[in-house]
Scaffold this motif. Structure first.
Motif, PDB file in Angstrom:
ATOM      1  N   HIS A 246      34.252   1.193  13.408  1.00 17.24           N
ATOM      2  CA  HIS A 246      33.040   1.282  14.235  1.00 17.24           C
ATOM      3  C   HIS A 246      33.306   0.437  15.484  1.00 17.24           C
ATOM      4  O   HIS A 246      33.390  -0.788  15.389  1.00 17.24           O
ATOM      5  N   TRP A 247      33.435   1.090  16.643  1.00 17.36           N
ATOM      6  CA  TRP A 247      33.774   0.400  17.883  1.00 17.36           C
ATOM      7  C   TRP A 247      32.508   0.222  18.702  1.00 17.36           C
ATOM      8  O   TRP A 247      31.885   1.190  19.124  1.00 17.36           O
TER       9      TRP A 247
ATOM     10  N   VAL B  13      37.955   3.620   8.476  1.00 16.33           N
ATOM     11  CA  VAL B  13      36.858   3.840   9.399  1.00 16.33           C
ATOM     12  C   VAL B  13      36.807   2.649  10.349  1.00 16.33           C
ATOM     13  O   VAL B  13      36.957   1.498   9.916  1.00 16.33           O
TER      14      VAL B  13
ATOM     15  N   SER C  65      29.530   3.738  22.159  1.00 17.75           N
ATOM     16  CA  SER C  65      29.982   3.275  20.851  1.00 17.75           C
ATOM     17  C   SER C  65      30.445   4.502  20.064  1.00 17.75           C
ATOM     18  O   SER C  65      30.006   5.613  20.319  1.00 17.75           O
TER      19      SER C  65
ATOM     20  N   ARG D 149      38.083   7.539  12.693  1.00 16.54           N
ATOM     21  CA  ARG D 149      38.564   7.732  11.326  1.00 16.54           C
ATOM     22  C   ARG D 149      40.070   7.948  11.384  1.00 16.54           C
ATOM     23  O   ARG D 149      40.578   8.547  12.328  1.00 16.54           O
TER      24      ARG D 149
ATOM     25  N   VAL E  58      32.596   5.997  16.190  1.00 14.40           N
ATOM     26  CA  VAL E  58      33.215   5.785  14.889  1.00 14.40           C
ATOM     27  C   VAL E  58      34.538   6.534  14.882  1.00 14.40           C
ATOM     28  O   VAL E  58      34.577   7.731  15.176  1.00 14.40           O
TER      29      VAL E  58
ATOM     30  N   PHE F  62      38.629   8.816  17.637  1.00 12.03           N
ATOM     31  CA  PHE F  62      37.243   8.652  18.043  1.00 12.03           C
ATOM     32  C   PHE F  62      36.819   9.896  18.813  1.00 12.03           C
ATOM     33  O   PHE F  62      37.521  10.330  19.731  1.00 12.03           O
TER      34      PHE F  62
END
Length: 168
Positions: A97-98, A95, A107, A111, A109, A123
């Protein structure tokens, strides 16, 4: 007999505690992303230009995530990103989180699954998916990131390519 049963129970309990787990008390120990820890020079090829940036990665949140901080060389920085990389054992996937200075609207997430020394993060954005593939080269001890957007017809287009070289 009673002592053997008690010993067996104790060993089973210790073994189960040693198994990697999600949540509090677990750790994200990873033989791939542990290579990203430290300070890096980041060269980004984007839009026909080459930009020099910096990056650093450190374990945070009780070793649940590796925080990758990316900054451009401008003063003040024109681009800053914090990427929290972790692993969900329950989902058997990485995972990311950007979070960057474009703000909360952008923003996301991502995977992804590991394939050798690479993880391709997907994303989801309102205008379509975006991919960032992190690849570790153990021979040169460098990282590369291939960032791709997806056109309406489904074809991928390179947005940028990053090369991370460890700072001396």
């Amino acid at each position: 007999m009673y002592r053997r049963a008690l010993l067996a129970l104790a060993l089973t309990t210790l073994a189960s505690l040693a198994i990697a787990q999600d949540g509090r008390g677990g750790r994200f120990d990873d033989d791939l992303f542990s290579n990203l820890e430290g300070d890096w020079s980041l060269t980004r090829s984007i839009g026909g230009k080459e930009l020099n940036n910096s990056a650093s990665a450190t374990w945070v949140l009780q070793h649940q995530f590796l925080l990758l901080k990316m900054r451009d060389a401008g003063i003040p920085s024109r681009y800053e990103a914090d990427i929290y990389i972790g692993y969900s054992r329950a989902r058997a996937e990485y995972v990311a989180h950007w979070i960057d200075n474009f703000g909360a609207q952008f923003s996301a997430v991502g995977r992804g699954k590991r394939n050798g020394n690479s993880v391709e993060f997907r994303f989801e954005y309102p205008d379509g998916p975006f991919f960032n593939t992190f690849t570790w080269d153990p021979e040169t001890k460098t990282w590369s990131c291939h960032l791709q957007s997806v056109a309406k017809d489904g074809t991928r287009k390179t947005f940028a390519r990053d090369t991370l070289t460890r700072q001396q």
